[in-house]
Motif scaffolding. Structure first.
Motif, PDB file in Angstrom:
ATOM      1  N   LEU A 269     -12.313  -2.824   7.778  1.00  0.00           N
ATOM      2  CA  LEU A 269     -12.052  -3.062   6.357  1.00  0.00           C
ATOM      3  C   LEU A 269     -10.890  -2.205   5.882  1.00  0.00           C
ATOM      4  O   LEU A 269     -10.027  -2.662   5.124  1.00  0.00           O
ATOM      5  CB  LEU A 269     -13.303  -2.757   5.528  1.00  0.00           C
ATOM      6  CG  LEU A 269     -14.489  -3.701   5.694  1.00  0.00           C
ATOM      7  CD1 LEU A 269     -15.664  -3.210   4.866  1.00  0.00           C
ATOM      8  CD2 LEU A 269     -14.108  -5.115   5.285  1.00  0.00           C
ATOM      9  N   TRP A 270     -10.873  -0.956   6.315  1.00  0.00           N
ATOM     10  CA  TRP A 270      -9.791  -0.052   5.919  1.00  0.00           C
ATOM     11  C   TRP A 270      -8.445  -0.553   6.437  1.00  0.00           C
ATOM     12  O   TRP A 270      -7.436  -0.498   5.721  1.00  0.00           O
ATOM     13  CB  TRP A 270     -10.053   1.357   6.456  1.00  0.00           C
ATOM     14  CG  TRP A 270      -8.906   2.282   6.195  1.00  0.00           C
ATOM     15  CD1 TRP A 270      -8.671   3.004   5.064  1.00  0.00           C
ATOM     16  CD2 TRP A 270      -7.798   2.540   7.071  1.00  0.00           C
ATOM     17  NE1 TRP A 270      -7.492   3.702   5.171  1.00  0.00           N
ATOM     18  CE2 TRP A 270      -6.932   3.439   6.398  1.00  0.00           C
ATOM     19  CE3 TRP A 270      -7.459   2.108   8.343  1.00  0.00           C
ATOM     20  CZ2 TRP A 270      -5.754   3.905   6.971  1.00  0.00           C
ATOM     21  CZ3 TRP A 270      -6.281   2.574   8.915  1.00  0.00           C
ATOM     22  CH2 TRP A 270      -5.444   3.464   8.227  1.00  0.00           C
ATOM     23  N   GLU A 271      -8.400  -1.031   7.661  1.00  0.00           N
ATOM     24  CA  GLU A 271      -7.142  -1.501   8.248  1.00  0.00           C
ATOM     25  C   GLU A 271      -6.560  -2.668   7.454  1.00  0.00           C
ATOM     26  O   GLU A 271      -5.346  -2.738   7.222  1.00  0.00           O
ATOM     27  CB  GLU A 271      -7.362  -1.890   9.707  1.00  0.00           C
ATOM     28  CG  GLU A 271      -7.587  -0.685  10.614  1.00  0.00           C
ATOM     29  CD  GLU A 271      -8.118  -1.057  11.983  1.00  0.00           C
ATOM     30  OE1 GLU A 271      -8.450  -2.255  12.185  1.00  0.00           O
ATOM     31  OE2 GLU A 271      -8.215  -0.162  12.843  1.00  0.00           O
ATOM     32  N   THR A 272      -7.422  -3.577   7.030  1.00  0.00           N
ATOM     33  CA  THR A 272      -6.965  -4.700   6.204  1.00  0.00           C
ATOM     34  C   THR A 272      -6.422  -4.190   4.878  1.00  0.00           C
ATOM     35  O   THR A 272      -5.365  -4.622   4.404  1.00  0.00           O
ATOM     36  CB  THR A 272      -8.119  -5.683   5.956  1.00  0.00           C
ATOM     37  OG1 THR A 272      -8.568  -6.192   7.210  1.00  0.00           O
ATOM     38  CG2 THR A 272      -7.675  -6.834   5.068  1.00  0.00           C
ATOM     39  N   TRP A 273      -7.160  -3.255   4.271  1.00  0.00           N
ATOM     40  CA  TRP A 273      -6.717  -2.680   2.999  1.00  0.00           C
ATOM     41  C   TRP A 273      -5.374  -1.964   3.162  1.00  0.00           C
ATOM     42  O   TRP A 273      -4.478  -2.115   2.321  1.00  0.00           O
ATOM     43  CB  TRP A 273      -7.766  -1.685   2.479  1.00  0.00           C
ATOM     44  CG  TRP A 273      -7.237  -0.878   1.337  1.00  0.00           C
ATOM     45  CD1 TRP A 273      -7.213  -1.226   0.026  1.00  0.00           C
ATOM     46  CD2 TRP A 273      -6.578   0.395   1.426  1.00  0.00           C
ATOM     47  NE1 TRP A 273      -6.589  -0.251  -0.719  1.00  0.00           N
ATOM     48  CE2 TRP A 273      -6.194   0.750   0.118  1.00  0.00           C
ATOM     49  CE3 TRP A 273      -6.290   1.257   2.481  1.00  0.00           C
ATOM     50  CZ2 TRP A 273      -5.532   1.945  -0.164  1.00  0.00           C
ATOM     51  CZ3 TRP A 273      -5.625   2.448   2.204  1.00  0.00           C
ATOM     52  CH2 TRP A 273      -5.255   2.778   0.899  1.00  0.00           C
ATOM     53  N   ALA A 274      -5.213  -1.179   4.221  1.00  0.00           N
ATOM     54  CA  ALA A 274      -4.002  -0.373   4.408  1.00  0.00           C
ATOM     55  C   ALA A 274      -2.754  -1.244   4.500  1.00  0.00           C
ATOM     56  O   ALA A 274      -1.699  -0.894   3.954  1.00  0.00           O
ATOM     57  CB  ALA A 274      -4.138   0.504   5.653  1.00  0.00           C
ATOM     58  N   ARG A 275      -2.859  -2.375   5.181  1.00  0.00           N
ATOM     59  CA  ARG A 275      -1.702  -3.273   5.284  1.00  0.00           C
ATOM     60  C   ARG A 275      -1.295  -3.794   3.908  1.00  0.00           C
ATOM     61  O   ARG A 275      -0.109  -3.822   3.557  1.00  0.00           O
ATOM     62  CB  ARG A 275      -2.019  -4.430   6.232  1.00  0.00           C
ATOM     63  CG  ARG A 275      -2.057  -4.033   7.700  1.00  0.00           C
ATOM     64  CD  ARG A 275      -2.100  -5.252   8.597  1.00  0.00           C
ATOM     65  NE  ARG A 275      -3.356  -5.985   8.469  1.00  0.00           N
ATOM     66  CZ  ARG A 275      -4.438  -5.745   9.206  1.00  0.00           C
ATOM     67  NH1 ARG A 275      -4.423  -4.780  10.116  1.00  0.00           N
ATOM     68  NH2 ARG A 275      -5.531  -6.462   9.044  1.00  0.00           N
ATOM     69  N   SER A 276      -2.269  -4.194   3.131  1.00  0.00           N
ATOM     70  CA  SER A 276      -1.989  -4.698   1.784  1.00  0.00           C
ATOM     71  C   SER A 276      -1.433  -3.592   0.888  1.00  0.00           C
ATOM     72  O   SER A 276      -0.506  -3.816   0.099  1.00  0.00           O
ATOM     73  CB  SER A 276      -3.277  -5.273   1.181  1.00  0.00           C
ATOM     74  OG  SER A 276      -3.088  -5.640  -0.164  1.00  0.00           O
ATOM     75  N   PHE A 277      -1.978  -2.394   1.025  1.00  0.00           N
ATOM     76  CA  PHE A 277      -1.538  -1.255   0.220  1.00  0.00           C
ATOM     77  C   PHE A 277      -0.083  -0.906   0.514  1.00  0.00           C
ATOM     78  O   PHE A 277       0.701  -0.634  -0.403  1.00  0.00           O
ATOM     79  CB  PHE A 277      -2.450  -0.062   0.509  1.00  0.00           C
ATOM     80  CG  PHE A 277      -2.155   1.162  -0.309  1.00  0.00           C
ATOM     81  CD1 PHE A 277      -2.393   1.177  -1.676  1.00  0.00           C
ATOM     82  CD2 PHE A 277      -1.661   2.312   0.291  1.00  0.00           C
ATOM     83  CE1 PHE A 277      -2.129   2.315  -2.430  1.00  0.00           C
ATOM     84  CE2 PHE A 277      -1.397   3.447  -0.449  1.00  0.00           C
ATOM     85  CZ  PHE A 277      -1.632   3.453  -1.816  1.00  0.00           C
ATOM     86  N   ASP A 278       0.293  -0.921   1.779  1.00  0.00           N
ATOM     87  CA  ASP A 278       1.682  -0.638   2.160  1.00  0.00           C
ATOM     88  C   ASP A 278       2.644  -1.626   1.498  1.00  0.00           C
ATOM     89  O   ASP A 278       3.701  -1.242   0.981  1.00  0.00           O
ATOM     90  CB  ASP A 278       1.847  -0.714   3.677  1.00  0.00           C
ATOM     91  CG  ASP A 278       1.373   0.546   4.378  1.00  0.00           C
ATOM     92  OD1 ASP A 278       1.269   1.591   3.716  1.00  0.00           O
ATOM     93  OD2 ASP A 278       1.104   0.477   5.593  1.00  0.00           O
ATOM     94  N   GLU A 279       2.278  -2.891   1.528  1.00  0.00           N
ATOM     95  CA  GLU A 279       3.141  -3.920   0.939  1.00  0.00           C
ATOM     96  C   GLU A 279       3.294  -3.708  -0.565  1.00  0.00           C
ATOM     97  O   GLU A 279       4.396  -3.807  -1.114  1.00  0.00           O
ATOM     98  CB  GLU A 279       2.568  -5.309   1.225  1.00  0.00           C
ATOM     99  CG  GLU A 279       2.612  -5.702   2.694  1.00  0.00           C
ATOM    100  CD  GLU A 279       1.888  -7.012   2.961  1.00  0.00           C
ATOM    101  OE1 GLU A 279       1.398  -7.619   1.975  1.00  0.00           O
ATOM    102  OE2 GLU A 279       1.809  -7.421   4.134  1.00  0.00           O
ATOM    103  N   LEU A 280       2.181  -3.412  -1.233  1.00  0.00           N
ATOM    104  CA  LEU A 280       2.218  -3.220  -2.684  1.00  0.00           C
ATOM    105  C   LEU A 280       3.056  -2.010  -3.067  1.00  0.00           C
ATOM    106  O   LEU A 280       3.931  -2.094  -3.939  1.00  0.00           O
ATOM    107  CB  LEU A 280       0.798  -3.052  -3.225  1.00  0.00           C
ATOM    108  CG  LEU A 280       0.720  -2.655  -4.706  1.00  0.00           C
ATOM    109  CD1 LEU A 280       1.168  -3.804  -5.593  1.00  0.00           C
ATOM    110  CD2 LEU A 280      -0.684  -2.198  -5.076  1.00  0.00           C
ATOM    111  N   THR A 281       2.793  -0.869  -2.435  1.00  0.00           N
ATOM    112  CA  THR A 281       3.478   0.359  -2.841  1.00  0.00           C
ATOM    113  C   THR A 281       4.979   0.280  -2.583  1.00  0.00           C
ATOM    114  O   THR A 281       5.775   0.756  -3.394  1.00  0.00           O
ATOM    115  CB  THR A 281       2.880   1.582  -2.128  1.00  0.00           C
ATOM    116  OG1 THR A 281       2.884   1.369  -0.702  1.00  0.00           O
ATOM    117  CG2 THR A 281       1.455   1.831  -2.593  1.00  0.00           C
TER     118      THR A 281
END
Length: 254
Positions: free
Chosen positions: A131-143
């Motif tokens: 779950l964290w890995e999926t979140w981290a990819r999305s977070f990188d794109e957003l930031t």
């Protein structure tokens, strides 16, 4: 036959891994977080049931005076997450230890590398790494998208910054010419900061003291948040969107 046997073994291993992962999600249990910031880290890690001790509406959550009733939330929790600087951190950790609950102290700094590293620690403790890995990819794109938008609005990037926002300002792309706070700067300190000729003053919403510098220099003034809560923010993504909007609104007022 040999290929068929290998295929069956591979499928069996995959099923076992998926089952273990699903079991981890099911057994992660309740997380007790000291503040909205540590709660947001737990949410990024994949936690689905989170109790936050310090109320979201507080301007500076670490100063919250914990009540005995707050400590009852620790009972039956799977994990207690805190930053270590909260006024009530010791009592929270002691309550967790007395109830046989795991504790995890995390480092809080609003730059993506730290946020990802600390939320990953929580995911490892909860067994929610997928779950964290999926979140981290999305977070990188957003930031990165938000960072590019803010930088496009600030061709001149020399700033004086509240001490607890320094790393975030540097990550965003600003040149930090001086820092102030967390205490109120003296008139002499204000004058010294004005002499640095900043194009922007970046302050901390949770303990703002930099407005006199912006007023004296007649430059845009921004208050950034670390702890979710203001403006209906709840997640780390909300914090980054809130801060990006603060930057862009200040740039538009120049």
């Amino acid at each position: 036959m040999k290929f068929s046997s290998l295929l069956r073994k591979a499928l069996a291993a995959t099923v076992c891994a998926l089952a273990a992962s699903a079991a981890g999600f099911a057994q992660q249990g309740r997380v007790v977080a000291s503040t909205s910031w540590t709660a947001a880290l737990a949410r990024a890690a994949g936690a689905s049931e989170i109790i936050t001790i310090a109320p979201l509406e507080l301007r500076h959550p670490p100063e919250y005076e914990i009540k005995p009733s707050d400590l009852l939330a620790v009972q039956g929790a799977a994990l207690v997450v805190y930053g270590g600087y909260e006024r009530f951190a010791k009592r929270l950790a002691e309550a967790a230890g007395g109830n046989g609950v795991r504790t995890l102290e995390v480092y809080t700094d609003n730059i993506p590398s730290v946020i990802k590293a600390e939320s990953r620690k929580i995911a490892e403790a909860l067994g929610t790494l997928p779950l964290w890995e999926t979140w981290a990819r999305s977070f990188d794109e957003l930031t990165e998208s938000l960072r590019r938008r803010v930088m496009a609005a600030y061709p001149a990037r020399r700033a004086v910054v509240q001490r607890y926002q320094k790393t975030a300002a540097e990550w965003m792309g600003f040149e930090v010419a001086g820092t102030f706070g967390p205490g109120e700067p003296s008139p002499a300190a204000v004058l010294d900061l004005v002499k640095q000729a900043p194009d922007l003053v970046i302050d901390n919403y949770h303990n703002p003291t930099g407005k006199p510098v912006a007023e004296a220099r007649k430059v845009p003034y921004v208050e950034l948040i670390n702890f979710p809560g203001p403006g209906g923010t709840l997640t780390l993504e909300d914090v980054y969107r809130y801060n990006a909007k603060a930057y862009l609104d200040a740039a538009a007022r120049r």
